[in-house]
Structure formats: C-alpha cells, structure tokens
Design a protein around this motif. Structure first.
Motif, mmCIF file in Angstrom:
data_model
loop_
_atom_site.group_PDB
_atom_site.id
_atom_site.type_symbol
_atom_site.label_atom_id
_atom_site.label_comp_id
_atom_site.label_asym_id
_atom_site.label_seq_id
_atom_site.Cartn_x
_atom_site.Cartn_y
_atom_site.Cartn_z
ATOM 1 N N UNK A 169 0.906 -1.344 0.212
ATOM 2 C CA UNK A 169 0.045 -0.093 0.052
ATOM 3 C C UNK A 169 0.961 1.247 0.038
ATOM 4 N N UNK A 170 2.096 1.054 -0.020
ATOM 5 C CA UNK A 170 3.106 2.246 0.083
ATOM 6 C C UNK A 170 3.165 2.726 1.335
ATOM 7 N N UNK A 171 2.713 2.043 2.475
ATOM 8 C CA UNK A 171 2.879 2.620 3.757
ATOM 9 C C UNK A 171 4.001 2.173 4.431
ATOM 10 N N UNK A 172 4.533 3.120 4.897
ATOM 11 C CA UNK A 172 6.052 2.981 5.479
ATOM 12 C C UNK A 172 6.002 2.989 6.971
ATOM 13 N N UNK A 173 6.641 2.155 7.575
ATOM 14 C CA UNK A 173 6.796 1.687 9.232
ATOM 15 C C UNK A 173 7.969 1.848 9.607
ATOM 16 N N UNK A 174 8.328 2.887 10.483
ATOM 17 C CA UNK A 174 9.890 2.874 11.050
ATOM 18 C C UNK A 174 9.669 3.111 12.584
ATOM 19 N N UNK A 175 10.984 3.160 13.233
ATOM 20 C CA UNK A 175 10.748 2.996 14.449
ATOM 21 C C UNK A 175 11.736 4.187 15.023
ATOM 22 N N UNK A 176 11.412 5.060 16.077
ATOM 23 C CA UNK A 176 12.199 5.965 16.837
ATOM 24 C C UNK A 176 12.633 5.390 17.808
ATOM 25 N N UNK A 177 14.062 5.588 18.023
ATOM 26 C CA UNK A 177 14.687 4.803 19.240
ATOM 27 C C UNK A 177 15.368 5.877 20.247
ATOM 28 N N UNK A 178 14.557 6.475 21.090
ATOM 29 C CA UNK A 178 15.217 7.628 21.858
ATOM 30 C C UNK A 178 16.263 6.767 23.111
ATOM 31 N N UNK A 179 17.146 7.703 23.424
ATOM 32 C CA UNK A 179 17.875 7.465 24.739
ATOM 33 C C UNK A 179 17.141 8.122 25.911
ATOM 34 N N UNK A 180 17.710 8.622 26.715
ATOM 35 C CA UNK A 180 17.187 9.123 27.773
ATOM 36 C C UNK A 180 16.712 10.595 27.554
ATOM 37 N N UNK A 181 15.354 10.643 27.481
ATOM 38 C CA UNK A 181 14.819 11.835 27.043
ATOM 39 C C UNK A 181 14.206 12.471 28.405
ATOM 40 N N UNK A 182 14.218 13.858 28.421
ATOM 41 C CA UNK A 182 13.759 14.649 29.809
ATOM 42 C C UNK A 182 12.217 14.784 29.506
ATOM 43 N N UNK A 183 11.530 13.874 30.180
ATOM 44 C CA UNK A 183 10.078 13.833 30.381
ATOM 45 C C UNK A 183 9.363 13.720 31.749
ATOM 46 N N UNK A 184 8.180 14.008 32.063
ATOM 47 C CA UNK A 184 7.834 13.497 33.473
ATOM 48 C C UNK A 184 7.873 11.852 33.597
ATOM 49 N N UNK A 185 8.220 11.014 32.396
ATOM 50 C CA UNK A 185 8.216 9.677 32.788
ATOM 51 C C UNK A 185 9.292 9.221 33.648
ATOM 52 N N UNK A 186 10.270 10.080 34.131
ATOM 53 C CA UNK A 186 11.387 9.827 35.128
ATOM 54 C C UNK A 186 11.019 10.139 36.326
ATOM 55 N N UNK A 187 9.791 10.839 36.475
ATOM 56 C CA UNK A 187 9.393 10.872 37.969
ATOM 57 C C UNK A 187 10.235 11.831 38.701
ATOM 58 N N UNK A 188 10.817 12.790 37.980
ATOM 59 C CA UNK A 188 11.452 13.877 38.999
ATOM 60 C C UNK A 188 10.647 14.996 39.071
ATOM 61 N N UNK A 189 9.590 15.259 38.569
ATOM 62 C CA UNK A 189 8.913 16.532 38.800
ATOM 63 C C UNK A 189 8.790 16.864 40.196
ATOM 64 N N UNK A 190 8.531 16.117 41.261
ATOM 65 C CA UNK A 190 8.314 16.416 42.775
ATOM 66 C C UNK A 190 9.596 16.667 43.227
ATOM 67 N N UNK A 191 10.784 16.434 42.716
ATOM 68 C CA UNK A 191 12.128 16.589 43.385
ATOM 69 C C UNK A 191 12.298 18.114 43.622
ATOM 70 N N UNK A 192 12.916 18.681 44.330
ATOM 71 C CA UNK A 192 13.238 20.080 44.782
ATOM 72 C C UNK A 192 14.464 20.375 43.502
ATOM 73 N N UNK A 193 14.177 21.555 42.837
ATOM 74 C CA UNK A 193 14.788 21.934 41.658
ATOM 75 C C UNK A 193 16.058 21.286 41.509
ATOM 76 N N UNK A 194 17.193 21.672 42.737
ATOM 77 C CA UNK A 194 18.328 21.618 42.577
ATOM 78 C C UNK A 194 18.903 20.110 42.345
ATOM 79 N N UNK A 195 18.115 19.355 43.331
ATOM 80 C CA UNK A 195 18.188 17.646 43.260
ATOM 81 C C UNK A 195 17.846 17.148 41.908
ATOM 82 N N UNK A 196 16.488 17.616 41.211
ATOM 83 C CA UNK A 196 16.349 17.405 40.059
ATOM 84 C C UNK A 196 17.442 17.818 38.770
#
Ligand SMILES: NC(=O)c1ccc[n+]([C@@H]2O[C@H](COP(=O)([O-])OP(=O)(O)OC[C@H]3O[C@@H](n4cnc5c(N)ncnc54)[C@H](OP(=O)(O)O)[C@@H]3O)[C@@H](O)[C@H]2O)c1
Length: 260
Positions: A169-196
């Motif tokens: 169908x001409x449909x392309x399928x590819x994968x993006x492979x990130x390393x460590x990305x700065x997002x909320x998923x690391x659970x650091x939002x609650x940390x004090x800014x300096x520690x984070x």
C-alpha cells in the motif's frame, strides 16, 4: 511546512514526547488528533498544541475507544496520513522481585501498539507513515529493565513485519529509538529543583553529548519520519540518544571509568 494538510494521529499525546511531537506536527502544518486516558490532561495538551488539534479519551488497551478516535480522526479529513504509536510506560522488573502482573502490564504495551496499528489500517491513506516507539534499552541490557527492554525489542521486530505487510500500500513503518529523554516519565517532577537538575546531569553524562535528549529533539526525528522527506525510508530505526549507543566510550562517565 513538511506536513501541510496532513492528518496525524498521536497516541499518548498529553505529555513528554507525544505532546512535543503533536506540537511539532502542527507547526509543520498538520492537523493532529491525540489520545490519552484523562480528559483534563487532553484538554491541557490541546491548549498547548493549538487550534489545529483535537483529542479523545482512549486508553490504548481499549479497542472500542481507540477505534472511535481513529474513525473520528479519519472522518474529519478523509483519511489518516501519519500514525505515531507512542503511548507507553516503564515498569521496573528486576529478577527476583517482579510479579507476573507487572510483566503482563509491561508487555501489554506491545499488544496495544499492535492493535493500534491494526485498527488504524482501514483509516490510513495509502502511502501513510507509521512510526512506532522504541528505546535504546532494547539493546543496552539495562539491569532491572528486562521487561521494558523486551517490549521495545518486540516493537522493533513488529516494525519490520508491518513494513513487509504494508509496503504494497506504500505505507512506511519505522521506529524512533530515543535514549534518555527529559520527560515526566522519569518521575523527577516532585523533586526539589536543585536535586532534579543534578539527577538530570548525571543521567546526561551517560551520553557523549553529555546531556539528556529533549522531547523536542525526538519530535524532530519523528517529524522527519512522518514527512515525505523520508519517502525512501522503510523498516528502519532512527536513534536519538546523544550518542549513548553509538559511541558509549565517549561518554563522560565512561571516560572517568565510572559505571554507565
Ligand atoms: N522518556 C524517555 O527517556 C524514553 C526513552 C525511550 C522511549 N520512551 C518511550 O516514549 C514513550 C512516551 O514516553 P514519555 O517519556 O514521553 O512519557 P510521559 O511523559 O509519561 O508520557 C506518556 C504518554 O503516554 C500516555 N499513555 C500512557 N499509557 C497510555 C495508555 N494505555 N493509553 C493511552 N495513553 C497512554 C500518557 O497519557 P495519560 O497519562 O494522560 O493517559 C502520556 O501522554 C513511551 O512509549 C516510552 O516508553 C521514553
């Protein structure tokens, strides 16, 4: 405007990489439909992404809700041009301390990704672009992350089979492979800014470029895979990891002889 007049569907668009990608897609001229599990978070994301964006509550595990969201996305414009199956999460899975339920929770992300692609097929235009979400963890052997690594390796394998099946169908399928990305998923939002910031600095030192990847940097790579600029790119992986896997010996931690 690489994505002018295209309709893009982003799963997990309320936060992190999905949100940054939805924003990048709109900036490139696309109309975006994003999903998440919480109406308020979706509305907040739409406010950030802008007027050329709609959002639906659709847990990626809920086939009916996903089908409804895909159908509505396609109805608006006659078809979906870009599918970014991004929704996912990390479950720690150290040997000796992992339950079957935790394993199944992690591996369900693979099933959700498969079903998202399968359900999208009737709504995707020929020559559409599908981008699945991988991770460097699939190949790095990180301790305590076997289930997550397995789920991302399985996703990488699915990319290749999907590409074979959808190429007619001409449909392309590819994968993006990130390393460590700065997002909320690391659970650091609650940390004090300096520690984070110190934690982020330490995580970033695993990469030769000496910093975490930003969600916007991943979004740029996804935008490339989504656009006609990558028209000849099929069944491949685009790594966005600041050099972590390609040149590990150049990372500040490695150079200092510290565990990476
Ligand atoms: N951050 C990294 O270092 C990194 C590295 C490599 C790969 N990744 C992958 O990138 C993807 C996005 O991660 P992120 O770091 O951007 O995380 P994030 O900021 O926590 O965002 C996750 C997004 O996925 C959505 N989501 C999660 N489970 C869902 C489900 N069952 N149904 C629908 N939506 C769901 C969340 O929406 P709601 O919570 O609002 O429902 C949210 O929008 C994941 O697949 C992750 O494995 C991340």
């Amino acid at each position: 405007m690489q994505l002018r007049s295209k309709t893009a569907f982003v799963t997990g668009g309320t936060s992190g990489i999905g949100l940054a990608t939805a924003k990048a897609f709109v900036e490139q001229g696309a109309h975006v439909v994003l999903t998440g599990r919480d109406r308020q978070r979706i509305d907040a994301a739409i406010t950030i992404v802008g007027s050329s964006c709609a959002g639906f509550v659709a847990d990626a595990a809920d086939d009916q809700a996903m089908n409804n969201a895909l159908q509505q996305a396609a109805e608006r414009s006659g078809g979906i041009d870009v599918l970014f199956a991004n929704a996912g999460h990390y479950v720690h899975s150290a040997l000796g301390g992992t339950t079957r339920a935790q394993l199944q929770d992690q591996l369900a992300v693979v099933a959700n990704t498969f079903m998202t692609v399968q359900q999208a097929l009737p709504y995707l235009r020929d020559r559409a672009s599908i981008i699945l979400m991988g991770s460097v963890y699939a190949t790095m052997g990180p301790p305590g992350a076997a289930a997550y690594a397995a789920s991302k390796a399985a996703t990488a394998a699915m990319v290749r089979s999907f590409a074979s099946e959808l190429s007619p169908r001409g449909i392309r399928v590819n994968l993006v492979v990130p390393g460590a990305v700065d997002t909320p998923s690391w659970g650091m939002e609650e940390l004090e800014a300096g520690v984070r910031e110190e934690r982020k600095r330490l995580i970033g030192e695993r990469a030769p470029l000496n910093r975490m990847v930003s969600a916007e940097e991943v979004a740029k790579a996804v935008s490339f895979l989504a656009s006609d600029a990558s028209s000849g790119v099929q069944a491949t992986e685009l790594v966005v990891d600041n050099g972590t896997t390609g040149a590990m010996a150049g990372s500040p931690r490695y150079i200092r002889g510290e565990p990476t």
